[in-house]
Each structure stands twice: as C-alpha cells, then as structure tokens.
Scaffold this active site. Structure first.
Site, mmCIF file in Angstrom:
data_model
loop_
_atom_site.group_PDB
_atom_site.id
_atom_site.type_symbol
_atom_site.label_atom_id
_atom_site.label_comp_id
_atom_site.label_asym_id
_atom_site.label_seq_id
_atom_site.Cartn_x
_atom_site.Cartn_y
_atom_site.Cartn_z
ATOM 1 N N ASP A 11 0.839 -1.215 0.018
ATOM 2 C CA ASP A 11 -0.030 -0.113 0.010
ATOM 3 C C ASP A 11 0.998 1.136 0.103
ATOM 4 O O ASP A 11 1.648 1.466 0.968
ATOM 5 C CB ASP A 11 -0.883 -0.086 1.309
ATOM 6 C CG ASP A 11 -1.878 1.185 1.253
ATOM 7 O OD1 ASP A 11 -1.846 1.864 0.395
ATOM 8 O OD2 ASP A 11 -2.822 0.883 2.151
ATOM 9 N N ASP A 107 -3.138 2.710 -5.877
ATOM 10 C CA ASP A 107 -1.912 2.678 -4.903
ATOM 11 C C ASP A 107 -1.950 1.278 -4.142
ATOM 12 O O ASP A 107 -1.049 1.439 -3.042
ATOM 13 C CB ASP A 107 -1.994 3.972 -4.042
ATOM 14 C CG ASP A 107 -3.620 3.763 -3.252
ATOM 15 O OD1 ASP A 107 -4.436 3.137 -3.495
ATOM 16 O OD2 ASP A 107 -3.850 4.646 -2.387
ATOM 17 N N GLU A 108 -2.817 0.444 -4.340
ATOM 18 C CA GLU A 108 -2.492 -0.953 -3.504
ATOM 19 C C GLU A 108 -2.405 -2.226 -4.809
ATOM 20 O O GLU A 108 -2.810 -2.144 -5.826
ATOM 21 C CB GLU A 108 -3.861 -1.190 -2.687
ATOM 22 C CG GLU A 108 -3.875 -0.059 -1.780
ATOM 23 C CD GLU A 108 -5.175 -0.249 -0.964
ATOM 24 O OE1 GLU A 108 -5.756 -1.456 -0.835
ATOM 25 O OE2 GLU A 108 -5.788 0.632 -0.634
#
Lengths: 413, 82
Positions: A11, A107-108
């Site tokens: 993350d 973003d993950e």
C-alpha cells in the site's frame, strides 16, 4: 485452512500527497491536501499528508472544512498523470519478484510470492526488499502486509504505517488480526459493522468465533464470506498480470430459429436472454448494472440498437422489462424480428454491504433468482423455466447460458 | 542542507545496445566540463522537486557529481548546495 501460500499486500502511503511532495519537497514541512479542481466545484480533499492527517483533515472533506480544521493548510490540485507514472514505476519493482500482481486501485496491490520464496527469501524478506527498493528508487514509501491470504495481508498492511512491514502468520493471527475492529475487514462497511455490533460482534476475533449458521441467517451469503475472511480461510487467488482486465459489459444475443412477430414472443426471447445475462452478472461479482442495451436484427438483416438507463439491477425480469421498453421505443420498420440481444454495462462496483438499503421485495426477487440458479446448476439449465417460454416447443428446449453459446472473450473466470 | 535545482545542457552519447551516457556538461557560461566516467545509472529521487528522475553518478573533472535526467521532460539538472 490452507496456509501454504504467501501473499503480500503493498500500500503506497498517502500516495497522492507523497507524489506532490516529490514534485515540491518544501511541502514536507506544511500540512498538505490534494484536492479535485476547486474551480470546477470538485474541491474536496482526495488525499493528505501526515501533518494534515494529524490535524484531523479527512479524505472527502470539503475545502473550507479542511481549512477550518487545519490553519495554514496548503491545497494542491490533483495531477493524475504523475500519480499514474509513479504507480507504474512501483509496479515495475513488484514485477522483479513475481508475475502474480493484482492492483486494487492506483496505490494498492496484492502480490502472490509463494513460488518466489525459493529465489528471494521468505515473505518477510521479500516485503522488506520491496519496501527498501521502492523508497530508494521512487522516493515514496509503502506499507507491506504479509500473510497467507489476501484479506489478512491487507489487514496487515494497514496495521503499521508508513514505510513498514507487518506479518500476520498462522502463529500470531489471534493476537493481531483478531484484535482489530470488525469494521477493518475488507467489505465490512459502516452498516454491516453496526449490524454486527447488535450481536455483540465488535472485533474480527468475535466474528471468527461467532456461530457460522447465525451469521448466514442474519447476513445471507455474506455471512459465510465474512466468517471465512475472519478465520483466514479466504482462498481467492491473486490474479496474474493480464488476467485482471476489466469487464466492461456482459451480454447475450440469439438468432431465433424462426422470425418473431408478436410482442409477447419477443418478450419471451428477451426473458430467455435476460435470464442468462442476470446469472452471469451475479456470477461475475460485478454487482448490478445501470445501463441496458438491446440489439435487434430484422428479417431483412437491418440492425437496430438502443440503450437506456435502469435502476441498478441484476434481476432477470427487470432486465427483460427494460429491454422490452427499449424495444417499444425503437423505431424498427415493423418487420419480423430475426435476432435479439441484451447487454448490460455500467456496473455498480464491488457490492457494498448495505443491509438496510434494499426493499424487501427486491430481496425476495434476488433470493428467487438465486434459488433458480442453484436448481439449474444442479439439474441443468432446463430443469426450471419461465412459464412464458413454455409456449414455444423449440424455444423451451433452448439453454442460452449452458452449452450452446460461447461467451465472448473477457468474461470473468 | 538546502539544494537548488539547476537545469544544464548535456552532450550525450547514445549507445548502440541501448542507453545513454552524458559526455560533457555545458555550464551556463558556456564552459564545457568533460564527463570522465559514469559510475552508476539508477532511478533515484533527488533532494529537489522531480518525479522519478534517473540519476547518473559521474566523475567530472576528477570529482564525483550527480547528474539527473527527467525522462518525461527530457532534460537534465544538477543540484547545487546552498
């Protein structure tokens, strides 16, 4: 519980704000919020840095709210092209370790490093290497969670931030994951958390130790899913690169063995098609659809099409009704119909559990649909049929979803 | 320490097998400094504002210098301590 896999969840910390700080390092020392375009009235906070977070600024705050909470806060407009560039560069780093990478937003990512352990060391070592490499090369930080399933890996990545590695192992999950509030579990929204608290379930551990039958009774199929999640029994795979192509629409079409003239015949065919589309839609896990599109081919091979909005649905009858409405509004030449098709798109993303938001009738219909699919799964596509279809000897023998048709590429496996 | 970002002109060689090596740094006053050797090429963040630059660690006039290349803008910069 299969604990032989090794899954990471990585993350990027305060991602948009971190990229803005790369662009302008002086922003490190001030509270910062990335917002949508203030001019176009999209002025809400999309992301913030640690200083702004500490002052209580939340994602989703309106600009004036954020300013009230945090004096001297600096707003910068979002610059998505930079975010995408950094996100890609980070992904390239993941690709050095495995080809099983599944993005979850910009973003993950989940990474399945089960087999990579023979090359790069155990899960924790790989996670540490990734954490260091991302920081050294890209100048942003990640929190990495390590576990044997996707759900716990995600939980772990949220436990320590920023720039950290957390392991949830079969040895420690009772002391770590189980201590967290149930609302931290993926797909447990506010409504479900509230509902669970009525039964005295406040932590993930409570959920894991609850009676499975009770959960199913109260929450339906999600009860079982959440029970499994809480117990680390999630076995969903991390999709390999290229597998996660997004499904944009689901549709079926059929050329009838004879031309159709009457409206109720056309409706019958729509029902057949809608049945198949609706079943595939629920299998796909894409939720409900908000747009229905029909295609019509008449006897002279002229093609017509029309699309319309509907209340988000996956109910076959609703889809067929909507298709019929579109058909009536369509200006065909009134010639007999040779082929029909229905496709749905604009999916309501991953279903949020909302136990209070739906009407009883809707739930009843969905339960009936689920029962029908179960019967078909067990006894074949023709085991249970709509009465409207039985009027036609040949159509009633047609199993649209089963063996006859090849589904177009891109269908979720 | 404070740094200032200064864009510079670079003369570069493009290798047949792919890749690029700076050969001269052309300073603001027009003076040329030869790059004697490139020690490392790696992606690395700078102290000054820049998204994903590529850092060339070089020996220029006998001293180690870092030249940064911004791929998106296709330009070079150096950091000057203030």
């Amino acid at each position: 519980m299969n604990v032989s896999r090794c899954i990471l969840h990585s993350d990027l910390n305060n991602f948009y704000a971190s990229v803005e700080m790369l662009k302008d390092p002086s922003l490190h020392s001030v509270p910062l919020a990335v917002t949508g375009s203030i001019k176009d009235r999209h002025g809400i906070v999309l992301a913030k840095n640690m200083l702004a977070k500490r002052a209580g600024v939340k994602t989703g705050d309106v600009v004036w709210q954020a300013r009230q909470k945090c004096q001297g806060i600096v707003f910068v407009p979002a610059d998505f092209s930079s975010y995408i560039r950094v996100s890609r560069a980070v992904r390239k780093i993941y690709e050095r370790f495995t080809d099983r990478i599944e993005s979850f937003g910009i973003d993950e990512c989940w990474l399945d490093v089960t087999a990579s352990r023979f090359l790069f060391g155990d899960g924790k070592t790989i996670a540490e290497t990734i954490r260091e490499t991302v920081k050294r090369e890209c100048g942003v930080t990640v929190s990495v969670g390590v576990s044997w399933n996707k759900i716990f890996a995600k939980l772990a990545s949220d436990m320590k931030k920023p720039d950290a590695v957390t392991v949830i192992s079969p040895e420690n999950y009772r002391e770590t994951a189980w201590k967290l509030p149930a609302g931290d579990l993926l797909y447990v929204g506010r409504a479900t958390a509230k509902r669970l608290s009525i039964f005295g379930i406040s932590t993930i551990g409570d959920l894991a130790c609850a009676d499975e039958g009770m959960l199913i009774q109260e929450l339906g199929k999600w009860g079982k899913v959440l029970y499994d999640y809480a117990n680390g029994a999630d076995s969903s795979p991390v999709k390999a690169m290229g597998e996660e192509r997004e499904v944009k629409s689901i549709g079926n079409s059929l050329t009838c063995y004879r031309d159709l003239e009457e409206e109720d015949e056309i409706y019958m065919l729509f029902l057949l098609l809608a049945d198949s589309v609706s079943e595939r839609l629920s299998e796909s896990g894409l939720g409900r659809a908000g747009t229905v599109k029909i295609s019509v081919v008449d006897r002279d091979l002229h093609r017509f099409g029309k699309q319309g909005k509907t209340q988000f649905t996956r109910n076959a009858k609703e889809l067929a009704d909507c298709a019929m409405e579109l058909f009536r509004a369509l200006k065909t030449d009134g010639k007999p119909v040779r082929a029909l098709g229905i496709s749905v798109s604009e999916f309501g993303s991953m279903e949020q559990l909302d136990l209070f938001g739906r009407s009883a009738e809707e739930e009843k219909r969905e339960r009936a649909d689920a029962a029908v699919s179960k019967i078909r799964e067990k006894y074949g596509g023709l085991a249970i049929q709509r009465a409207a279809v039985l009027k036609d000897e040949r159509l009633k023998e047609l199993d649209v979803k089963g063996g006859h048709l090849v589904h177009p590429e891109g269908r979720r496996k | 320490m404070q740094y200032e970002k200064v864009y510079v002109e670079i003369l570069a060689r493009f290798l047949r097998g792919g890749g690029m090596r700076p050969t001269f740094v052309v300073w603001e006053d027009g003076k040329r400094y030869a790059v004697d050797r490139v020690r490392f090429v790696e992606r690395a963040p700078a102290h000054v504002g820049s998204v994903l630059p590529v850092r060339y660690t070089c020996i220029v006039a006998g001293r180690e210098r870092r030249l940064y290349f911004e791929t998106e803008e296709m330009r070079w910069f150096v950091e000057i301590e203030r």
